[in-house]
Design an enzyme around this catalytic site. Structure first.
Site, PDB file in Angstrom:
ATOM      1  CE  LYS A   1      -3.694  -2.260   2.639  1.00 36.59           C
ATOM      2  NZ  LYS A   1      -4.959  -2.220   1.922  1.00 36.59           N
TER       3      LYS A   1
ATOM      4  CG  HIS B   1      -2.162  -7.287   7.341  1.00 42.56           C
ATOM      5  ND1 HIS B   1      -1.290  -7.733   6.377  1.00 42.56           N
ATOM      6  CD2 HIS B   1      -3.338  -7.896   7.064  1.00 42.56           C
ATOM      7  CE1 HIS B   1      -1.923  -8.566   5.559  1.00 42.56           C
ATOM      8  NE2 HIS B   1      -3.170  -8.690   5.967  1.00 42.56           N
TER       9      HIS B   1
HETATM   10  C1  BG6 Z   1      -6.189 -10.163   4.753  1.00 42.89           C
HETATM   11  C2  BG6 Z   1      -6.986 -10.861   5.820  1.00 42.89           C
HETATM   12  O1  BG6 Z   1      -4.837 -10.486   4.850  1.00 42.89           O
HETATM   13  O2  BG6 Z   1      -6.340  -8.751   4.900  1.00 42.89           O
HETATM   14  C3  BG6 Z   1      -8.450 -10.471   5.745  1.00 42.89           C
HETATM   15  O3  BG6 Z   1      -6.867 -12.270   5.646  1.00 42.89           O
HETATM   16  C4  BG6 Z   1      -8.599  -8.966   5.801  1.00 42.89           C
HETATM   17  O4  BG6 Z   1      -9.196 -11.069   6.803  1.00 42.89           O
HETATM   18  C5  BG6 Z   1      -7.687  -8.295   4.771  1.00 42.89           C
HETATM   19  O5  BG6 Z   1      -9.943  -8.635   5.527  1.00 42.89           O
HETATM   20  C6  BG6 Z   1      -7.674  -6.788   4.955  1.00 42.89           C
HETATM   21  O6  BG6 Z   1      -6.979  -6.197   3.888  1.00 42.89           O
HETATM   22  P1  BG6 Z   1      -7.335  -4.704   3.398  1.00 42.89           P
HETATM   23  O7  BG6 Z   1      -6.330  -4.418   2.346  1.00 42.89           O
HETATM   24  O8  BG6 Z   1      -8.748  -4.754   2.899  1.00 42.89           O
HETATM   25  O9  BG6 Z   1      -7.218  -3.832   4.614  1.00 42.89           O
END
Ligand code: BG6
Length: 483
Positions: free
Chosen positions: A188, A246
């Site tokens: 991102k 994340h």
């Molecule tokens: C993924 C998870 O890695 O990231 C999901 O497995 C989650 O559960 C997603 O919804 C969120 O990604 P973003 O880019 O939509 O914030």
């Protein structure tokens, strides 16, 4: 779009009929092709277990997937699919199937004039990683006349032992320099900008420490539930699905020291150092939650336990809040609070840096108010940008202060931001590992959370559409800014 000149290559994508391919990879590759960002010569070979699919059928499926995304013209995308996409089934994935795959790869490289540069992208469920990695290695597909790169999607293991095992297996056949572990948050633009913001602006970096910062709150809130992924989510939960990867990436990018150079090893080394300086998480510093049914909305929102393929007495957490401490000179005593959850009131990823208040208040206010702290809010998605609050004197007498804010929104200046997968795919083709997770990083992260995985109690309930269990307020303090 101008960029580095990329070498011709073949991309072999395992899981070519799956969800990730359809929703993310294919649109990203097509978009890059339309922009002219891909190498002059390339081919995509989709691979899956499905034997009844051939090149023609695969191209048809790809066309449908591209049309569903809405951004593609029927004619050019159809021609692109016919020119660039190929398909190879691997049946049960035995040695003979991988020999056939190796022969197909060699054949395609010959007809397309490709020099043997190869990407193997595992867009697969994690349980398939070990067998595919060994099969590639055993078939001799870990080396080629050019370069060979292996792309693995998260999760990298489900605990420390399995992460070590997976890394061990991958290293049996591939060098670390060949392995690209994807955490799509790193792709991102707003997440990459954390480094640009910190190391390109001396103003903030000089205040980026315990002397000036009181606390850091990292939020990744999702409005959606588990979207039909009950079977996977039951084995994962929010700690494995979001925090270990994340949120931890956001934490390390916020807390890391200035790297010696803006290059992969130097940056990844600094991120691992943060993880190795983390204090063990105390049980009191963690709150786990699970969403319950809410009748407030239209339609009503089901409880997690009512979702398809979720056990009616499931103890899987859909929300986590943690208070973490970093034992380093820079951060000693500054709480880093992480929270994430499904079925929260909105989609919001944000890092909130609360600076310390002035040590002495020279202003005497009739209403007893003291100066508010300066707060820097970095919004990663949606409505990407920055907000900085500061105190100003309201005109007139007696003197009184008011909190104002300056803001910057990406959309006002740059328009739409690129999709994370476009950035990450280009980096793989370029051979730049900066935005990929190193083996030691994945393991250090599991090491931090492993004790929590073992001693998680039953999650506290919170109504779907709320900001999580009341218990979490204890960790979030009086300011839970997104609320
Ligand atoms: C993924 C998870 O890695 O990231 C999901 O497995 C989650 O559960 C997603 O919804 C969120 O990604 P973003 O880019 O939509 O914030």
């Amino acid at each position: 779009m101008s960029g580095p000149v990329l070498e011709p290559c073949l991309c072999v994508i395992f899981g070519a009929t799956g969800d990730l391919m359809r929703r993310k990879l294919l649109p990203a590759i097509y978009h890059l092709a339309v922009q002219g960002s891909l190498p002059r010569q390339y081919a995509i070979l989709g691979v899956s277990l499905e034997a009844e699919i051939d090149d023609t059928k695969f191209r048809g499926l790809a066309r449908q997937a591209l049309e569903t995304t809405g951004a593609f013209d029927r004619e050019p995308s159809a021609a692109w699919c016919d020119d660039c996409l190929h398909y190879q089934p691997i049946g049960q994935g035995d040695a003979a199937a991988f020999q056939a795959l190796a022969a197909r790869i060699a054949g395609l490289e010959q007809t397309c004039g490709l020099p043997g540069n190869r990407v193997f992208y595992l867009a697969l469920p994690p349980e398939a990683f070990p067998s595919i990695i060994s099969a590639l290695g055993e078939a001799g597909l870990n080396r080629s006349a050019g370069w060979t790169r292996l792309v693995i999607e998260k999760p990298f293991g489900h605990d420390l032992a399995s992460a070590r095992q997976l890394n061990g297996l991958a290293h049996q056949y591939f060098d670390e320099a060949q392995i690209y572990r994807i955490d799509h948050y790193l792709g991102k633009d707003t997440v990459q900008n954390l480094m640009a913001f910190r190391f390109g602006n001396a103003l903030f970096e000089s205040a980026w420490n315990r002397d000036h910062i009181e606390r850091v709150l990292i939020t990744v809130a999702e409005e959606l539930g588990i979207e039909g992924r009950g079977a996977y989510y039951e084995t994962a939960g929010a700690l494995r699905d979001m925090v270990q990867n994340h949120l931890t990436q956001l934490l390390t990018l916020t807390a890391m020291e200035v790297p010696s150079a803006f290059e992969a090893d130097a940056i990844r080394f600094e991120k691992v150092k943060v993880l190795r300086s983390m204090a063990p998480i105390r049980p009191d510093d963690a709150v786990f939650g699970q969403y319950t049914r809410s009748e407030k909305g239209r339609p009503a929102l089901p409880a997690y336990r009512e979702e398809p393929r979720v056990a009616p007495d499931s103890k899987t957490e859909t929300y986590v809040a943690l208070r973490l401490s970093i034992d380093s000179w820079r951060w000693q005593g500054v709480p880093f609070i992480l929270r994430t959850g499904k079925r929260l009131p909105c989609r919001l990823s944000q890092i909130i840096i609360t600076f310390r208040r002035p040590p002495v208040s020279v202003f005497k206010f009739s209403n007893g108010r003291t100066a508010h702290p300066n707060v820097l809010t970095i919004t990663l998605q949606p409505n990407e940008g920055f907000d900085l609050t500061f105190e100003v004197k309201t005109p007139g007498q007696p003197i009184s202060l008011r909190t104002q804010h300056m803001d910057f929104r990406y959309a006002d200046v740059f328009g739409a931001l690129p999709e994370a997968y476009q950035t990450l795919l280009l980096d793989v083709l370029e051979g730049d590992q900066t935005l990929f997770v190193h083996a030691s990083e994945a393991e250090a992260s599991w090491q931090l959370y492993a004790p929590m995985l073992e001693r998680r109690g039953p999650p506290d309930p919170y109504p779907a559409g709320s900001w999580g269990p009341a218990e979490a307020r204890r960790l979030l303090g009086d300011e839970a800014p997104a609320e």
